[in-house]
Design an enzyme around this catalytic site. Structure first.
Site, PDB file in Angstrom:
ATOM      1  N   GLN A  31       0.837  -1.195   0.000  1.00 30.72           N
ATOM      2  CA  GLN A  31       0.000   0.000   0.000  1.00 30.72           C
ATOM      3  C   GLN A  31       0.877   1.251   0.000  1.00 30.72           C
ATOM      4  O   GLN A  31       2.078   1.184   0.200  1.00 30.72           O
ATOM      5  CB  GLN A  31      -0.932  -0.017   1.217  1.00 30.72           C
ATOM      6  CG  GLN A  31      -0.201  -0.256   2.542  1.00 30.72           C
ATOM      7  CD  GLN A  31      -1.064  -0.927   3.606  1.00 30.72           C
ATOM      8  OE1 GLN A  31      -2.285  -0.922   3.544  1.00 30.72           O
ATOM      9  NE2 GLN A  31      -0.406  -1.510   4.599  1.00 30.72           N
ATOM     10  N   HIS A  62      -7.996   2.480  20.066  1.00 27.20           N
ATOM     11  CA  HIS A  62      -7.162   1.440  20.673  1.00 27.20           C
ATOM     12  C   HIS A  62      -7.720   0.949  22.003  1.00 27.20           C
ATOM     13  O   HIS A  62      -7.675  -0.244  22.300  1.00 27.20           O
ATOM     14  CB  HIS A  62      -5.719   1.945  20.800  1.00 27.20           C
ATOM     15  CG  HIS A  62      -5.077   2.170  19.461  1.00 27.20           C
ATOM     16  ND1 HIS A  62      -4.314   3.264  19.165  1.00 27.20           N
ATOM     17  CD2 HIS A  62      -5.136   1.439  18.314  1.00 27.20           C
ATOM     18  CE1 HIS A  62      -3.906   3.193  17.895  1.00 27.20           C
ATOM     19  NE2 HIS A  62      -4.396   2.098  17.369  1.00 27.20           N
ATOM     20  N   ASP A  86       0.646  -0.313  13.883  1.00 32.87           N
ATOM     21  CA  ASP A  86       1.065   0.892  14.620  1.00 32.87           C
ATOM     22  C   ASP A  86       1.326   0.599  16.091  1.00 32.87           C
ATOM     23  O   ASP A  86       1.916   1.411  16.789  1.00 32.87           O
ATOM     24  CB  ASP A  86       0.027   2.010  14.455  1.00 32.87           C
ATOM     25  CG  ASP A  86      -1.358   1.596  14.913  1.00 32.87           C
ATOM     26  OD1 ASP A  86      -1.510   1.153  16.071  1.00 32.87           O
ATOM     27  OD2 ASP A  86      -2.312   1.709  14.117  1.00 32.87           O
ATOM     28  N   ASP A 137       0.983 -12.580   6.607  1.00 33.07           N
ATOM     29  CA  ASP A 137      -0.444 -12.554   6.303  1.00 33.07           C
ATOM     30  C   ASP A 137      -1.259 -13.056   7.500  1.00 33.07           C
ATOM     31  O   ASP A 137      -1.145 -14.218   7.891  1.00 33.07           O
ATOM     32  CB  ASP A 137      -0.678 -13.457   5.075  1.00 33.07           C
ATOM     33  CG  ASP A 137      -2.114 -13.383   4.582  1.00 33.07           C
ATOM     34  OD1 ASP A 137      -2.996 -12.925   5.345  1.00 33.07           O
ATOM     35  OD2 ASP A 137      -2.359 -13.780   3.430  1.00 33.07           O
ATOM     36  N   GLY A 138      -2.071 -12.184   8.072  1.00 35.58           N
ATOM     37  CA  GLY A 138      -2.889 -12.554   9.226  1.00 35.58           C
ATOM     38  C   GLY A 138      -3.860 -13.676   8.905  1.00 35.58           C
ATOM     39  O   GLY A 138      -4.126 -14.541   9.749  1.00 35.58           O
ATOM     40  N   ASP A 155      -7.638  -5.554  13.788  1.00 33.66           N
ATOM     41  CA  ASP A 155      -7.419  -4.114  13.619  1.00 33.66           C
ATOM     42  C   ASP A 155      -6.959  -3.897  12.182  1.00 33.66           C
ATOM     43  O   ASP A 155      -5.785  -3.670  11.905  1.00 33.66           O
ATOM     44  CB  ASP A 155      -6.347  -3.663  14.621  1.00 33.66           C
ATOM     45  CG  ASP A 155      -5.959  -2.206  14.431  1.00 33.66           C
ATOM     46  OD1 ASP A 155      -6.666  -1.472  13.713  1.00 33.66           O
ATOM     47  OD2 ASP A 155      -4.922  -1.805  15.001  1.00 33.66           O
ATOM     48  N   SER A 156      -7.913  -3.999  11.273  1.00 27.82           N
ATOM     49  CA  SER A 156      -7.582  -3.968   9.848  1.00 27.82           C
ATOM     50  C   SER A 156      -7.905  -2.613   9.238  1.00 27.82           C
ATOM     51  O   SER A 156      -8.573  -1.778   9.838  1.00 27.82           O
ATOM     52  CB  SER A 156      -8.405  -5.031   9.117  1.00 27.82           C
ATOM     53  OG  SER A 156      -9.763  -4.653   9.122  1.00 27.82           O
ATOM     54  N   THR A 157      -7.441  -2.413   8.020  1.00 31.08           N
ATOM     55  CA  THR A 157      -7.912  -1.290   7.217  1.00 31.08           C
ATOM     56  C   THR A 157      -9.301  -1.639   6.689  1.00 31.08           C
ATOM     57  O   THR A 157      -9.866  -2.675   7.015  1.00 31.08           O
ATOM     58  CB  THR A 157      -6.960  -1.053   6.023  1.00 31.08           C
ATOM     59  OG1 THR A 157      -6.903  -2.265   5.262  1.00 31.08           O
ATOM     60  CG2 THR A 157      -5.565  -0.697   6.498  1.00 31.08           C
ATOM     61  N   GLU A 158      -9.836  -0.773   5.863  1.00 37.00           N
ATOM     62  CA  GLU A 158     -11.108  -1.073   5.185  1.00 37.00           C
ATOM     63  C   GLU A 158     -10.946  -2.294   4.288  1.00 37.00           C
ATOM     64  O   GLU A 158      -9.826  -2.653   3.918  1.00 37.00           O
ATOM     65  CB  GLU A 158     -11.507   0.124   4.310  1.00 37.00           C
ATOM     66  CG  GLU A 158     -12.109   1.259   5.087  1.00 37.00           C
ATOM     67  CD  GLU A 158     -12.765   2.264   4.145  1.00 37.00           C
ATOM     68  OE1 GLU A 158     -13.788   1.939   3.533  1.00 37.00           O
ATOM     69  OE2 GLU A 158     -12.227   3.374   4.030  1.00 37.00           O
TER      70      GLU A 158
END
Lengths: 273, 273
Positions: A31, A62, A86, A137-138, A155-158
């Site tokens: 990304q 968080h 993060d 890779d989760g 806790d992923s992105t979209e």
């Protein structure tokens, strides 16, 4: 020169903020990553031009993704965080003395490195001896784990780019298998103003696998609409009946908010029916 | 041409939205008024370049400022709305069958006229026979009222321009006098992310006059930070102990949210101490 960064949260709406300087900008293997210093929110991590976290408001997300499930489980020892490079979720997880091991499965090592450098107040606990960082890779990590975790936090992105697999029924089935027999999981599930369909789909899919499935919310000013949702799936413990309490240092979460965050505005509640 | 309207909510942060067309723009006797058709939120009223209300998300603010106090009072008959020229609060107030008379004291007649024309779903109930519209200074109307209202709702702009008097101790004292001996009032009191000082001041001032003073919140995506607060002052009834319930058509308010909206994030709760 006055620089402003604008995130288009929909085709016709967004937030805009003054940028003091760009600290880092790179194309990672997965990304586009930008770290910017903003005037309003402090240092801020952007992935593919979407706000991921900022120094000023990160505590909301968080704390709320972590403490609700960790205070529901009676004795969380082993915790997995999928995504979350993060380090903010790990920091909150480690506030629970019962936690012996916290695994971070983040696909993009550059997110971790950049956060350590520019978001030390968020990423600082990634060096803790209880933490194991797995860059990978989760989805695959979940697939090969069995009966291993008390709590799993997604806790992923979209659901675009590298996170697309993390919003599938196969993933939730894998999470169920990776959890112990009384495990709990929480996934961030976006906002009800612009992503109502997503919330409905996630809720329906999780409900097919977990006997206790519930939605809760938190206010995150730099996220679309400011109203964020989390979907919780639990095998045994009900977050409204099995809440533990303990002294813990927070800025958003309280023991009363633990319960109140499950009380939804009517149009949001309707998405879970 | 692609037109975008940006509201700078702070010096360094704002929201931005695509505008299909400007329906009206004028300088009234009190403020700059713009009515725009937006792609994301429908028709939207701006005063002095600040979002006041939009067709898509107006229900949150209007329901929450109204139903919390009206379902706390056992039998609200006479209600006063200060400001609120768009008519949205009046519409919600009239959903309560006990209400015999609802007075609107709006200083700017142009807001009322423009809302009737371009926001009919919001302003439509201003023609109801139970409604009395007084175009004039709400502060002065309060000053000459005594023991008259069961509920007073202050639906003002921010404390700049014509609304500056509506955030003073003298005004709250006037409200107390204008209320009956068991009256309740609610004022919008802005957001905790950018206006923490204002919330503290309002809470402290109201608390000096009303034995029961409480803060509650709602998510309003087009308002700064998305997390809005309301300050409630009550002479007799406690919103957490005296809640009535009745079937009423809402999209945000529920009987459970009535209670949960008073449970504050820790950093917001701290503003009330």
């Amino acid at each position: 020169m006055s620089l402003w960064f604008t995130e288009k949260q929909t085709d016709a709406f967004g937030i805009t903020m003054k940028v003091k300087q760009t600290l880092e900008t790179k194309q990672t293997d997965f990304q586009k990553l930008d770290m910017v210093e903003t005037e309003e929110w402090g240092n801020m991590l952007l992935l593919d031009d979407m706000v991921m976290t900022s120094e000023r408001d990160e505590f909301v997300y968080h704390e709320m993704i972590s403490h609700v499930p960790l205070f529901t489980h009676p004795n969380p020892k082993h915790v997995l965080v999928v995504g979350g490079g993060d380090g903010g979720v790990i920091r909150e997880v480690l506030k629970h003395p019962s936690v012996e091991k916290a695994v971070l499965a983040e696909i993009d090592g550059d997110v971790i490195e950049s956060s350590k450098k520019f978001l030390p107040s968020i990423a600082g606990m990634l060096e803790d001896p209880r933490v194991e960082v797995k860059v990978g890779d989760g989805f695959m990590h979940i697939a090969k784990s069995e009966n291993m975790y008390d709590v799993i936090l997604v806790d992923s992105t979209e659901p675009v780019g590298p996170a697309v697999n993390l919003f599938t029924k196969g993933f939730y089935a894998g999470i169920s298998k990776a959890l112990k027999e009384d495990g709990i999981f929480v996934a961030q599930s976006d906002n009800p103003w612009f992503k109502a369909d997503l919330i409905q789909t996630v809720h329906r899919d999780v409900k097919e696998i977990f006997p206790i499935t519930k939605l809760y919310t938190a206010n995150i000013p730099t996220y679309p609409s400011g109203l964020w949702t989390f979907t919780l799936g639990s095998k045994t413990y009900n977050p409204l009946e099995n809440q533990r309490t303990a002294a813990i240092d927070t800025k958003y979460y309280t023991k009363d908010l633990h319960v109140a965050s499950f009380v939804l505005p009517k149009f949001v509640e309707d998405l879970t029916k």
